[in-house]
Motif scaffolding. Structure first.
Motif, mmCIF file in Angstrom:
data_model
loop_
_atom_site.group_PDB
_atom_site.id
_atom_site.type_symbol
_atom_site.label_atom_id
_atom_site.label_comp_id
_atom_site.label_asym_id
_atom_site.label_seq_id
_atom_site.Cartn_x
_atom_site.Cartn_y
_atom_site.Cartn_z
ATOM 1 N N SER A 24 0.816 -1.219 0.000
ATOM 2 C CA SER A 24 0.000 0.000 0.000
ATOM 3 C C SER A 24 0.854 1.275 0.000
ATOM 4 C CB SER A 24 -0.956 0.009 1.194
ATOM 5 O OG SER A 24 -0.249 0.210 2.406
ATOM 6 N N TYR A 25 2.106 1.166 0.369
ATOM 7 C CA TYR A 25 2.974 2.343 0.430
ATOM 8 C C TYR A 25 3.525 2.752 -0.937
ATOM 9 C CZ TYR A 25 2.932 1.218 5.412
ATOM 10 O OH TYR A 25 2.549 0.931 6.687
ATOM 11 N N ALA A 26 3.321 1.963 -1.947
ATOM 12 C CA ALA A 26 3.851 2.277 -3.284
ATOM 13 C C ALA A 26 3.266 3.570 -3.837
ATOM 14 C CB ALA A 26 3.589 1.125 -4.249
ATOM 15 N N SER A 27 2.106 3.968 -3.340
ATOM 16 C CA SER A 27 1.471 5.187 -3.850
ATOM 17 C C SER A 27 1.685 6.394 -2.935
ATOM 18 C CB SER A 27 -0.024 4.948 -4.048
ATOM 19 O OG SER A 27 -0.609 4.566 -2.830
ATOM 20 N N LEU A 28 2.536 6.251 -1.937
ATOM 21 C CA LEU A 28 2.805 7.363 -1.023
ATOM 22 C C LEU A 28 3.441 8.548 -1.743
ATOM 23 C CD1 LEU A 28 4.355 5.715 2.154
ATOM 24 C CD2 LEU A 28 2.144 6.823 1.958
ATOM 25 N N PHE A 43 12.995 9.570 -1.463
ATOM 26 C CA PHE A 43 12.385 8.317 -1.029
ATOM 27 C C PHE A 43 12.448 8.125 0.486
ATOM 28 C CE2 PHE A 43 13.926 7.237 -5.397
ATOM 29 C CZ PHE A 43 12.675 7.176 -5.983
ATOM 30 N N LYS A 44 12.907 9.126 1.218
ATOM 31 C CA LYS A 44 13.059 8.964 2.672
ATOM 32 C C LYS A 44 11.721 8.769 3.383
ATOM 33 C CE LYS A 44 17.631 10.312 3.366
ATOM 34 N NZ LYS A 44 18.668 11.006 3.948
ATOM 35 N N GLY A 45 10.648 9.400 2.884
ATOM 36 C CA GLY A 45 9.329 9.209 3.484
ATOM 37 C C GLY A 45 8.893 7.753 3.396
ATOM 38 N N LEU A 46 9.161 7.126 2.254
ATOM 39 C CA LEU A 46 8.850 5.710 2.061
ATOM 40 C C LEU A 46 9.669 4.849 3.023
ATOM 41 C CD1 LEU A 46 7.539 3.349 0.505
ATOM 42 C CD2 LEU A 46 9.361 3.599 -1.202
ATOM 43 N N ILE A 80 8.102 2.334 5.884
ATOM 44 C CA ILE A 80 8.440 0.900 5.922
ATOM 45 C C ILE A 80 9.027 0.546 7.281
ATOM 46 C CG2 ILE A 80 9.936 -0.895 4.971
ATOM 47 C CD1 ILE A 80 9.787 0.670 2.267
ATOM 48 N N SER A 81 9.971 1.349 7.744
ATOM 49 C CA SER A 81 10.639 1.083 9.031
ATOM 50 C C SER A 81 9.656 1.090 10.187
ATOM 51 C CB SER A 81 11.746 2.114 9.280
ATOM 52 O OG SER A 81 12.796 1.941 8.367
ATOM 53 N N GLU A 82 8.762 2.067 10.219
ATOM 54 C CA GLU A 82 7.764 2.132 11.294
ATOM 55 C C GLU A 82 6.926 0.863 11.334
ATOM 56 O OE1 GLU A 82 5.554 5.681 10.419
ATOM 57 O OE2 GLU A 82 7.024 6.996 11.397
ATOM 58 N N THR A 83 6.478 0.428 10.168
ATOM 59 C CA THR A 83 5.632 -0.766 10.092
ATOM 60 C C THR A 83 6.378 -2.001 10.568
ATOM 61 O OG1 THR A 83 4.378 0.162 8.252
ATOM 62 C CG2 THR A 83 4.308 -2.236 8.513
ATOM 63 N N ASN A 94 9.176 -2.208 12.371
ATOM 64 C CA ASN A 94 9.563 -2.088 13.784
ATOM 65 C C ASN A 94 8.377 -2.406 14.696
ATOM 66 O OD1 ASN A 94 12.148 -1.325 13.052
ATOM 67 N ND2 ASN A 94 11.790 0.845 13.364
ATOM 68 N N ASN A 95 7.172 -1.979 14.298
ATOM 69 C CA ASN A 95 5.970 -2.211 15.109
ATOM 70 C C ASN A 95 5.588 -3.683 15.214
ATOM 71 O OD1 ASN A 95 5.600 0.439 15.856
ATOM 72 N ND2 ASN A 95 4.227 0.905 14.157
ATOM 73 N N ILE A 96 6.045 -4.505 14.272
ATOM 74 C CA ILE A 96 5.743 -5.946 14.373
ATOM 75 C C ILE A 96 6.910 -6.731 14.967
ATOM 76 C CG2 ILE A 96 4.015 -5.921 12.542
ATOM 77 C CD1 ILE A 96 6.145 -7.185 10.707
ATOM 78 N N GLY A 97 7.917 -6.008 15.474
ATOM 79 C CA GLY A 97 9.003 -6.672 16.190
ATOM 80 C C GLY A 97 10.276 -6.913 15.395
ATOM 81 N N LEU A 98 10.328 -6.420 14.169
ATOM 82 C CA LEU A 98 11.559 -6.557 13.389
ATOM 83 C C LEU A 98 12.456 -5.360 13.661
ATOM 84 C CD1 LEU A 98 10.077 -7.742 9.976
ATOM 85 C CD2 LEU A 98 11.068 -9.156 11.782
ATOM 86 N N LYS A 99 13.756 -5.545 13.502
ATOM 87 C CA LYS A 99 14.714 -4.469 13.723
ATOM 88 C C LYS A 99 15.505 -4.227 12.438
ATOM 89 C CE LYS A 99 13.658 -4.063 18.010
ATOM 90 N NZ LYS A 99 12.578 -3.156 18.226
ATOM 91 N N ARG A 100 15.695 -2.956 12.128
ATOM 92 C CA ARG A 100 16.490 -2.616 10.939
ATOM 93 C C ARG A 100 17.966 -2.687 11.293
ATOM 94 N NH1 ARG A 100 18.539 1.955 8.196
ATOM 95 N NH2 ARG A 100 17.661 3.423 9.673
ATOM 96 N N ILE A 101 18.702 -3.383 10.463
ATOM 97 C CA ILE A 101 20.151 -3.459 10.640
ATOM 98 C C ILE A 101 20.771 -2.382 9.757
ATOM 99 C CG2 ILE A 101 20.445 -5.273 8.880
ATOM 100 C CD1 ILE A 101 22.658 -6.454 10.730
#
Length: 195
Positions: A54-58, A139-142, A146-149, A151-158
Motif C-alpha cells: 500500500s505504500y507504493a502510492s505514497l 524516497f526517505k518518506g517511504l 516501511i521502518s515504522e511498520t 519495527n511495530n511488528i518486532g523486526l529491527k532494521r540493521i
C-alpha cells in the motif's frame, strides 16, 4: 562479533567447495535450507506484504511494488521492491529485504540505467549503481513508513554499513570463499532489481 558467530550456524566454516557433499551434508547447510523452507510456508508474510504494498502510492511517487522473493535460488530473505521507471530507461528502486534467519530487515536504494543495455550483452559496472549508504531524499518518506511498520511488528532494521563487513571462512552459491558479506549471509547473494 556475536552476529558473525550466529551466521556460522548456517554456513559451514572452513569448507571452500560449497558444492561438495561435505558442505551440503553439513548441519549448518541443512539448518539454512530448513529456515528457507519454513519461510516459504509463512502465512504471516502475506499480511506484511499487503501493508507494504500500500505504500507504493505514497507521496505521489508513482512506484510499482514487486515481490521479488526467490527461495528457489536460496535467497535468505523476502525481497520487496518499490520501482520507479523513468522514460529515459532508468529504474530507481527502493529495496526492503526481511531476513528469514533473524528478525531483521534492511532497506537500500538501487538505480539501474537500462538505456544502453543490449539483451545478451554483458553489462558494465556502471549498470550496477548502488551504494548501501546512499539513499535519495525523495524516497526517505517511504523508508520511514516501511521502518515504522516493520519495527511495530518486532523486526529491527540493521544498519547497511554493518552489512558490508565480510565474514571469514565461509562461502555460498557462487560467492567465493572468504567473500561473503553479512548482507550475503543474512539476505541475498547480491542486491538486485527484478527485470
Amino acid at each position: 562479533m556475536i552476529l558473525d558467530d550466529y551466521i556460522y550456524n548456517y554456513y559451514p566454516k572452513g569448507i571452500e567447495d560449497v558444492f561438495s557433499d561435505e558442505y551440503t551434508n553439513s548441519i549448518e547447510y541443512k539448518s539454512l535450507k530448513k529456515a528457507i523452507q519454513n519461510a516459504e510456508k509463512s502465512e504471516t508474510i502475506n499480511e506484511i506484504k499487503e501493508i507494504l504494498k500500500s505504500y507504493a502510492s505514497l507521496d505521489s511517487l508513482k512506484m510499482k511494488f514487486l515481490d521479488s522473493t526467490n527461495f528457489s535460488f536460496n535467497d535468505r530473505a523476502f525481497n520487496f521492491q518499490y520501482r520507479q521507471e523513468l522514460p529515459n530507461k532508468i529504474i530507481k528502486t527502493v529495496c526492503c529485504n526481511i531476513s528469514v534467519l533473524l528478525p531483521i530487515y534492511c532497506i537500500y536504494y538501487i538505480e539501474r540505467d537500462f538505456s544502453k543495455v543490449v539483451l545478451g550483452d554483458k553489462v558494465d559496472t556502471a549498470f550496477y549503481k548502488y551504494d548501501f549508504n546512499t539513499f535519495p531524499s525523495s524516497f526517505k518518506g517511504l523508508k520511514i513508513k516501511i521502518s515504522e511498520t516493520l519495527n511495530n511488528i518486532g523486526l529491527k532494521r540493521i544498519e547497511n554499513k554493518i552489512l558490508e563487513k565480510r565474514v571469514p571462512g565461509i562461502g555460498f552459491n557462487n560467492i567465493g570463499y572468504n567473500n561473503m558479506t553479512r548482507f550475503n549471509c543474512l539476505f541475498l547473494d547480491e542486491p538486485y532489481v527484478s527485470p
